[in-house]
Structure formats: structure tokens, C-alpha cells
Scaffold this motif. Structure first.
Motif, PDB file in Angstrom:
ATOM      1  N   TYR A  65      -9.763 -10.957  84.441  1.00  0.00           N
ATOM      2  CA  TYR A  65      -9.683 -12.315  85.026  1.00  0.00           C
ATOM      3  C   TYR A  65      -8.237 -12.751  85.274  1.00  0.00           C
ATOM      4  O   TYR A  65      -7.976 -13.876  85.646  1.00  0.00           O
ATOM      5  CB  TYR A  65     -10.383 -13.352  84.123  1.00  0.00           C
ATOM      6  N   SER A  66      -7.293 -11.787  85.092  1.00  0.00           N
ATOM      7  CA  SER A  66      -5.889 -12.194  85.223  1.00  0.00           C
ATOM      8  C   SER A  66      -5.535 -12.628  86.652  1.00  0.00           C
ATOM      9  O   SER A  66      -4.761 -13.570  86.846  1.00  0.00           O
ATOM     10  CB  SER A  66      -4.973 -11.047  84.779  1.00  0.00           C
ATOM     11  N   GLN A  67      -6.153 -11.978  87.651  1.00  0.00           N
ATOM     12  CA  GLN A  67      -5.792 -12.353  89.025  1.00  0.00           C
ATOM     13  C   GLN A  67      -6.237 -13.783  89.327  1.00  0.00           C
ATOM     14  O   GLN A  67      -5.525 -14.547  89.983  1.00  0.00           O
ATOM     15  CB  GLN A  67      -6.427 -11.377  90.026  1.00  0.00           C
ATOM     16  N   GLN A  68      -7.417 -14.160  88.805  1.00  0.00           N
ATOM     17  CA  GLN A  68      -7.885 -15.541  89.014  1.00  0.00           C
ATOM     18  C   GLN A  68      -6.882 -16.520  88.363  1.00  0.00           C
ATOM     19  O   GLN A  68      -6.602 -17.582  88.916  1.00  0.00           O
ATOM     20  CB  GLN A  68      -9.250 -15.749  88.358  1.00  0.00           C
ATOM     21  N   VAL A  69      -6.375 -16.095  87.211  1.00  0.00           N
ATOM     22  CA  VAL A  69      -5.408 -16.955  86.524  1.00  0.00           C
ATOM     23  C   VAL A  69      -4.140 -17.088  87.364  1.00  0.00           C
ATOM     24  O   VAL A  69      -3.626 -18.191  87.579  1.00  0.00           O
ATOM     25  CB  VAL A  69      -5.073 -16.378  85.124  1.00  0.00           C
TER      26      VAL A  69
END
Lengths: 839, 82
Positions: free
Chosen positions: A783-787
Motif C-alpha cells: 500500500y506504499s504507492q497509495q500512501v
């Protein structure tokens, strides 16, 4: 009746607390604050201490370093205009909630031992410290540990305090200060009993030192009756006379005369002290109004009579003696023979002439009497002045020299000449005043004589008045000089008498003569001394009785307190064979020394212990536990509604921490005490929260990220702040293992940050059910890209987060922990991102 | 009344009220138990416990000492002063 409870506290600007007011609500049972080093735990505990006592005990306990507390209470980073305030909302036993607020007015200052100044308010109204008891009903302890706040600094107080301070502390705990007040009030009477002092007692003390009277003199003091006193004085006189080979006379009076004669003779051989003697002066009141009035009346009456009337006065009186005509008819005048002229009018005229003449005669008589009285008064004055000056002033110079009364002789006798010059100066002044005074008296007396001789001259009366004024003025100067002469004359006389008596071997003779001549006064003085001795003895015994009684009361109370301390000790360290035994007085006769005793047993059941001083045999950890047990026993004895414990168990005491969390807290809660704990041990914080959740335990964290914002108090929901705070000391560590743990914690914090920002975004878009738990089991990469997409406030933010994560995430087979610098940068970036996107 | 005397008095009052039930012994009660009745120390305690300002309290202590001194003097006085 339920005790007092704190249900909310507010702190702003106090020590580590900054401009943002912190306002945690408190559970009525137990509240536990967790904070790492330097996050504000002690500041919080001391804030509450400041609220209740207006001071912090740490400063009082570090007495030698008071100045070092200068500007210690105000957060160093806030503006001077920002308030420094601590407030508590207190639930009182009657259920009402009262607001107690203290605002710092003046911080501790260098050179000001009084401490800081503050303003106290109760429900907004300005109050004083006594109102905490009087209005709120919260009774604080004896200084310096007034508030029920235990900190690391106060734990060791009892072991380092002076014996007096330790005793005072325990008297306060035992509520026995009043016993000491009572004892002190009685003991103060000792200084109120004044030992009798008189010439007679001084004389008696002197004759008791005379070698010739060593046997006889003590009997004088123990005389039971006045006649016995006389007999004993006679015994002294006889012994004295025999010692100088004089056959004593039969009676005391004879013996006294013999001693006086011998004394005078011996003294005169050395120096004529007699010539220094003088009598008291009796001043003239200066009342000569009788003379003035008599003179005025004489002048008035003399104007009413003429010489002719005075000459024929006897004829007038004879005429008035003739009986009046019974029918009121006038008769021929018996004085001049004129027919029918001796009527009522003429009789009245003659009667008036006779009255005026009689008044004139009476006024002359009155004046004579007044002048005679005045003359007598002036004579008395002259005689009194005669004796008031020292005898050497009255002696002719030749006689003085012949008797040996010269300055040279005085100086030859005295080793120290200091008393001579002032005496000479004042004697000179007195001699001049004396001469002027006598001259004035003589002048006045001679004018009185003139008036007596010839009362017709008004001018003489006026001169008399002037002369009397001169007498008064001379007397004033004479009295002043006499007063000024007194001190140097006494000093010189004493010095001379000492030398003369020593040289003539007559020490104690004069006192013996005085005592023999003033036996009644000596008897009265001895009775006064006896009464004094009785009083002193009775008072000493009463104080001794009170000490013994106070001691017994204290022993009972110490026993009860010891029992209470043992209860807490056993809760903390139940299985130790070295244990707290008792707190007690050192001995029956000791008022000011209190000992803490330890039991040392070789048996597991603690049987047959050897008793030693706890301070000597306890380890630091055991002393720490004893301090805590004493504090808790004190809180229970004083019926404190709440206690504040700042790190109550040493970090190193892993074995006893569970006992505190379970057994001690349980004891306090069962006793109805609200427990407020500050700890840096995260496990204790968690355990207390978990274990006592069913009793309503509340948990807070203390976070201090920014000096100006200061310590922030956050609820348990702010886990991210907790993780960051726990990671901070590890990131700074030089120990690679710690840094490895720190990296792990920062990684968890970054993952938590990512999840939190995603949940926040979803909630802002209407997803009310968004939760951190939605991301349980997912790794950061998923989920890092969403962050990253949400970090839009600054173009550098995604890079910062990515770099931070990379730096704290070890590669495969990589055992080398990140450097301290890498960890600190990662932590700093994460904090700023948290502030920009979540807070 | 001084704070200390008030405390002792309060405690004494409490104990009197509670005599029927469970009497908590006050400091005054405990002290009295250990002081000989009629002694000067007991007289001091009585004088100190009576209400009044600290000055009055001190004056009463002095009076108690005077009274005791008079009694002692009367008992121990010399046979005759003639």
C-alpha cells in the motif's frame, strides 16, 4: 464518605509543559502515564505538587543547591507573557466538583530563599493555601513533603534527612506534632522564670567565696528562720574577726561595728574610698507659687489701705464696738464728734476700712510664712546638694592630698587606667555645675532675706523670682551632671574597691556588713530564691514527665505505623528474609532520633531475625522499597484520597515490578485511594492498563516532540506517537543491538503512519468504517504507492518517506544495523510527516 | 485556639462522642493516661487544652506553674519567718 478525587488536570507552561494546555481526564481508580526519558513524567508529578503546596519539594530537599532552581518552574522556551498554570478538578466527598488553580507569579530566583510566588484560586476566587484545608477539606502533610506526591527525589529523603528533620517528618505522619507543641510550650516556661537577683544575693555569693568563711557562710543560705539567719550571720562575723585576731563583741551589731572600723582603717591605708561616697540627691520641685501668690495679694491689699487708716485703726475698731441704736436713730460720731453723723452708712464705711486693713495685715503674715517655707526648702536643697556630690569635692585640696586621694595614686593602684579619664571629665563637669548651683541657691536665699527685711519693694520680688528661676536651671544642670557622673564613677569605684580590698585583704567584709545590717532584705531575697528553686525543680520534673508520656504515646503510634509499613513492604517484597522490621524511637530518653529497623533472618519464615538499622543493611533497591512503603503507609494514615507516584519502582527492579502492578495497586484501590502513576517502563504501563481495566484504569502517554509545544499528554489511541517515542532513545544509542531494535520500531512506525494516512483519506471521503485493522497482515509495499500519492503537501515528502523506510529496512542477509545518523534522520522525517498529515 | 490545641481538642471531643461505641484515643487521652493525676504535668495539659489565644494559653501555663509553686512553697516553707 468517599475521599477526594482528581477527575481532570490541566497543565500549561510548567517545566516541560509548553504553550499548549494539556487537559487529561482522570479515572477515579487508577491512571497511568507512560513517557520515555525527558518526556515530562517528573514535570507532571511536580506540577501536581506545585498545585497543592506552591513549591516543589525537590528544591527544599536539595537545600545546598536552592539557587540552582532559578527559573526552574517556567518552561524555558515560552514567552514571559505565557501563563504557567496547573489546575485540578477535584471531586469532593459531598460530590461537588471544585476547581483548584495555581498560577506562577514569580519563579524561583537566585538569592531568594523564600521560594517562588504563585496565586491560588478555588473556583476562580483568589484564595490562600490554608483554604485547601479550610474550603476543600484536603489536609496536607508536614513540609517538605506536603502533597501526596512521591518522586524519585523524595524517596530517599528519610534516609538522608537530619535526625531532627526525620523526627519531625514522623511526628507529622503520626499526627503527633501537637505533642511536641505542648512540650515546647511548657519548656518555654523555663525562660519565663526569672532567677531573683538582688544586692543581698550578690553579697551572699561573695561572702561564700571568702576563705575565712568557708564553713560559716553556707549556713546563712540554709537558715530556716530569721533568728537563725541572724545567728548564722553572727557566726560569719565572729569567724571573720577571729581570723584577723580581733576579739568579737557579744552581739551581731557590735561585731559589725568592729568589722566596719577595721575595714575603714585598712582601706584608708591603701586608698580613701570613703571620699568617693555620695548620697542620693533630692531635687527641689520648684514650687514657689505660694510666694508669688502671697506677694500678689500683699500688693493688692496694700493698695486698699492708706497710712492714716492704719494709724487710727484701733479707734475705728473701738467705734465699731459701740452698740447701734435699737431704734435705728443716728448718733453723734464718736471719732470726730459731728452731730447725728454716726449712721449706718458711716458704720459701713468704717467697717470696710477695718476689713481692708485686716486683709493687708493677713497678706503680710501669709507672705512671711511663704518666705519662711521657701527659705527652708532652699536650705534643704543646699544640704541635699551638699551630700549628693562625692565627698572628695567637699574636702579641701590639702586634706585630699593628705588622705592620699590623688589622680596619681589612683593611676598607681589601677593596672588599667581606662576608667580614669571618663571619671575625671565627668567629675570636672559635676564640680562646675555644683559651684553654679550653690551660687544660685545662695543668691536666692539672700534675696529672700531682703524681702523679709523690706516687703515694700516690688523690684525685690521680681529679683527673687529671677533668682528662683536660676536655682531651677542650676538644679537641672546639676542633676544632668550627676547622672552623667554615675557610670564612670561606679566603674572607677568598683575597680578601686577591688584593688583596695585585695590589697587590704578585706574581700567580702563590706558585703557581710551590708547583709548584717539588712537582715530582713536578705531574708526576703532568700525566700524569693527558695521559691524560684522550687519552681524550677517542679518545672523540670513536669517536662521530664511530659517527655516520658509523649514518648509512650509515640511508641504506640510508631507501632501502628510500623504495622502499616510492613503491610506495604510485604506486598512489594513478600518473600525476602531481609525485611522491614519497625520504625521507632532510638531510646526511651530520645525525642529527636527515629530509627528504621530491618530484620535479618536466616529462615524463610523470617523467624528469629537479627535487628539492624535499615539504612545500614538495606540495598539501594530495598531502601527504595522502604521509601515507597513508608510513603504509602503515610498516605493511608493521613487518609489521602489520591497519590501520585513518579516511577515508584526502579527500572532495575524487574522482580518486584509485578508485585507493584498487582499487589500494591490492589491494596491502594481496595483502600479507596485514587492512584496516579507515571512510569518510563512501558511494560508496567501496559500491565497496569490491562490488569486494572475492569476497575476503569486509564492510560496516557507523555510525548515531547517540540520544546515550545512541550509535553503532550495523549490517550492510548495515539499508538504512532508511542512507537516514535519508544524508538527515539534506541535511535540515539551506540549499541548496535539497540539501534537494530530502533530501526525495527521506526519501520513499524512508518507502516503505522501509512495505514493511518490511508484511513484518514478514506474517512474524509465518507468511508465511516475505515479502520487500521483493514490493513492487518499487509506489508508496506502493498500500500506504499497509495500512501505516496497522498503526500502532496510538499514534493519532497514521498521521497523522505521512501528513504526513511529504506534506511530502516535491512536487506537480505544484512545484519548491520543502520547508523545512528540514518535512524535519527528517518525518525525526524517521520515526525514531521506525522505533524503535516495526521495531527 | 492554636491549631495544635484544636487538634487535640477535636480528637478529645471525638473520643468523648464515641465513648459509647469504639473510642478512638486522642493524643490528649493517651497523654493523660501516662501523666500522674494531680501532677504539675497533668495541670499543664489541662491548662493547655482550654480554649483561648496562644497568649492566653501561655498565661494559663504560667498560672498553673505559679499555683503549683505556691502549693509547694506552702508545704516546704521554713518553720517560721518570725
Amino acid at each position: 464518605m468517599p475521599p477526594h478525587r482528581l477527575n481532570r488536570i490541566e497543565v500549561q507552561g510548567f517545566r516541560s509543559f509548553g504553550i499548549v494546555r494539556q487537559t487529561p481526564d482522570l479515572a477515579p481508580s487508577i491512571v497511568v502515564f507512560w513517557g520515555g526519558n525527558s518526556q515530562g513524567k517528573t514535570s507532571l508529578a511536580e506540577a501536581l505538587e506545585f498545585l497543592f503546596s506552591g513549591q516543589i519539594a525537590r528544591r527544599e530537599l536539595l537545600a545546598s543547591a536552592k539557587d540552582e532552581f532559578t527559573e526552574a518552574l517556567r518552561n524555558a522556551h515560552i514567552k514571559p507573557s505565557d501563563p504557567v498554570t496547573v489546575e485540578a478538578h477535584i471531586v469532593c466527598p459531598d460530590g461537588t466538583v471544585r476547581k483548584l488553580t495555581r498560577t506562577l507569579v514569580e519563579d524561583y530566583r537566585r538569592g531568594n530563599p523564600q521560594g517562588c510566588r504563585s496565586e491560588l484560586r478555588i473556583d476562580g476566587a483568589v484564595s490562600n493555601d490554608n483554604d485547601i484545608d479550610n474550603v476543600l477539606g484536603i489536609r496536607l502533610s508536614h513540609p517538605p513533603l506536603r502533597a501526596p506526591v512521591l518522586s524519585q527525589h523524595t524517596l530517599g529523603y528519610l534516609f538522608s534527612a537530619s535526625p531532627a528533620d526525620r523526627a519531625a517528618y514522623f511526628r507529622a505522619i503520626l499526627d503527633a506534632q501537637d505533642l511536641e507543641y505542648f512540650r515546647s510550650a511548657v519548656a518555654a516556661l523555663e525562660s519565663r522564670i526569672v532567677e531573683p537577683a538582688s544586692q543581698e544575693l550578690a553579697d551572699l555569693a561573695e561572702i561564700e567565696t571568702v576563705p575565712a568563711l568557708l564553713l560559716a557562710a553556707p549556713t546563712v543560705r540554709s537558715s530556716k528562720t530569721l533568728s537563725q539567719l541572724t545567728a548564722n550571720l553572727s557566726k560569719c562575723a565572729v569567724e571573720l574577726l577571729i581570723s584577723i585576731s580581733i576579739t568579737p563583741g557579744p552581739a551581731l551589731e557590735d561585731q559589725v561595728r568592729q568589722i566596719e572600723a577595721e575595714l575603714l582603717a585598712r582601706r584608708n591605708q591603701t586608698f580613701p574610698l570613703e571620699l568617693l561616697r555620695r548620697s542620693p540627691f533630692t531635687p527641689w520641685a520648684g514650687l514657689y507659687d505660694d510666694v508669688k501668690n502671697a506677694v500678689a495679694r500683699l500688693i493688692e491689699e496694700s493698695g486698699k489701705v492708706d497710712a492714716e487708716t492704719h494709724r487710727v485703726l484701733s479707734l475705728f475698731k473701738a467705734a465699731l464696738a459701740i452698740p447701734a441704736d435699737p431704734h435705728g436713730e443716728s448718733a453723734d460720731c464718736p471719732l470726730c464728734g459731728a452731730v447725728d453723723t454716726f449712721d449706718e452708712e458711716r458704720v459701713a464705711f468704717i467697717r470696710e476700712k477695718v476689713r481692708a486693713s485686716d486683709a493687708f495685715v493677713q497678706s503680710r503674715t501669709d507672705l512671711n510664712r511663704a518666705l519662711t517655707t521657701l527659705n527652708g526648702q532652699l536650705g534643704n536643697l543646699e544640704r541635699s546638694a551638699q551630700g549628693a556630690a562625692p565627698k572628695f569635692m567637699r574636702a579641701a585640696p590639702g586634706k585630699r592630698r593628705e588622705a592620699g586621694f590623688t589622680v596619681a595614686k589612683i593611676k598607681a593602684l589601677l593596672a588599667d587606667h581606662a576608667p580614669v579619664a571618663p571619671w575625671l571629665e565627668k567629675a570636672g563637669n559635676l564640680a562646675r555645675a555644683d559651684r553654679a548651683f550653690f551660687k544660685a541657691i545662695g543668691a536666692a536665699k539672700s534675696i529672700v532675706d531682703e524681702v523679709v527685711e523690706d516687703r515694700s519693694k516690688r523690684e525685690t520680688f521680681m529679683r527673687l523670682e529671677e533668682a528662683l528661676r536660676a536655682v531651677m536651671s542650676g538644679q537641672e544642670r546639676f542633676v544632668q551632671c550627676l547622672a552623667e557622673y554615675q557610670e564612670p564613677a561606679t566603674a572607677l569605684g568598683s575597680a578601686l574597691k577591688h584593688v583596695v580590698d585585695r590589697s587590704a585583704d578585706t574581700k567580702g567584709w563590706e558585703p557581710l556588713v551590708r547583709l548584717a545590717q539588712n537582715r530582713s532584705a536578705l531574708w526576703a531575697a532568700l525566700e524569693a530564691m527558695r521559691a524560684y528553686n522550687v519552681k524550677v525543680k517542679a518545672l523540670k520534673k513536669a517536662i521530664k514527665d511530659i517527655d516520658a508520656a509523649n514518648g509512650s504515646v509515640l511508641d504506640d503510634k510508631f507501632a501502628a505505623l510500623s504495622q502499616e509499613v510492613r503491610v506495604w513492604w510485604d506486598r512489594l517484597r513478600p518473600d525476602e528474609t531481609t525485611f522491614f522490621s519497625a520504625v521507632q524511637r532510638r531510646g526511651d530518653k530520645t525525642r529527636r532520633t527515629v530509627d528504621l529497623k530491618a530484620g535479618l533472618s536466616a529462615n524463610e519464615d523470617k523467624s528469629s531475625p537479627k535487628v539492624r538499622d535499615a539504612v545500614a543493611v538495606f540495598s539501594q533497591s530495598q531502601l527504595h522499597c522502604l521509601g515507597l512503603a513508608l510513603f504509602l503507609a503515610k498516605a493511608i494514615q493521613e487518609k489521602a484520597g489520591f497519590v501520585v507516584l513518579d516511577d515508584p519502582v526502579l527500572t532495575s527492579d524487574d522482580d518486584y515490578r509485578p508485585n507493584f502492578v498487582a499487589s500494591v495497586v490492589e491494596g491502594l484501590l481496595d483502600a479507596g485511594v485514587q492512584v496516579i502513576v507515571c512510569t518510563q517502563d512501558h511494560k508496567s504501563w501496559k500491565d497496569i492498563g490491562d490488569r486494572w481495566r475492569h476497575r476503569g484504569a486509564m492510560q496516557y502517554q507523555l510525548i515531547r516532540d517540540d520544546a515550545l509545544t512541550g509535553t503532550e499528554i495523549r490517550g492510548v489511541t495515539d499508538d504512532l506517537a508511542t512507537i516514535i517515542a519508544r524508538a527515539a532513545p534506541l535511535a540515539r544509542s551506540n549499541d548496535p543491538v539497540n539501534r537494530k531494535d530502533g530501526a525495527k520500531q521506526i519501520r513499524q512506525a512508518i507502516e503505522r503512519f501509512g495505514k493511518s494516512i490511508l484511513v484518514k483519506d478514506r474517512k474524509s471521503k465518507g468511508d465511516a468504517f475505515a479502520s487500521i485493522t483493514d490493513y492487518d497482515g499487509k506489508n508496506f509495499g502493498s500500500y506504499s504507492q497509495q500512501v505516496m500519492n497522498l503526500l502532496t503537501k510538499d514534493p519532497s515528502h514521498p521521497g523522505k518517506l521512501r528513504t526513511a523506510y529504506t534506511n530502516v529496512t535491512p536487506g537480505p542477509h544484512d545484519d548491520t544495523p543502520p547508523s545512528s545518523g540514518e535512524l535519527k534522520v528517518a525518525l525526524g522525517d517521520l515526525k514531521s510527516l506525522k505533524r503535516d498529515y495526521l495531527d | 485556639m492554636t491549631v495544635a490545641a484544636r487538634k487535640i481538642n477535636e480528637a478529645a471531643d471525638l473520643s468523648e462522642e464515641a465513648q459509647a461505641g469504639e473510642p478512638p484515643l486522642s493524643n490528649a487521652d493517651r497523654l493523660k493516661e501516662h501523666l500522674e493525676a494531680g501532677s504539675l504535668a497533668a495541670a499543664f495539659l489541662d491548662a493547655w487544652l482550654r480554649p483561648g489565644t496562644p497568649q492566653e494559653q501561655q498565661a494559663r501555663l504560667e498560672a498553673a506553674l505559679e499555683a503549683h509553686g505556691s502549693t509547694e512553697s506552702a508545704v516546704n516553707a521554713p518553720a517560721s519567718a518570725e
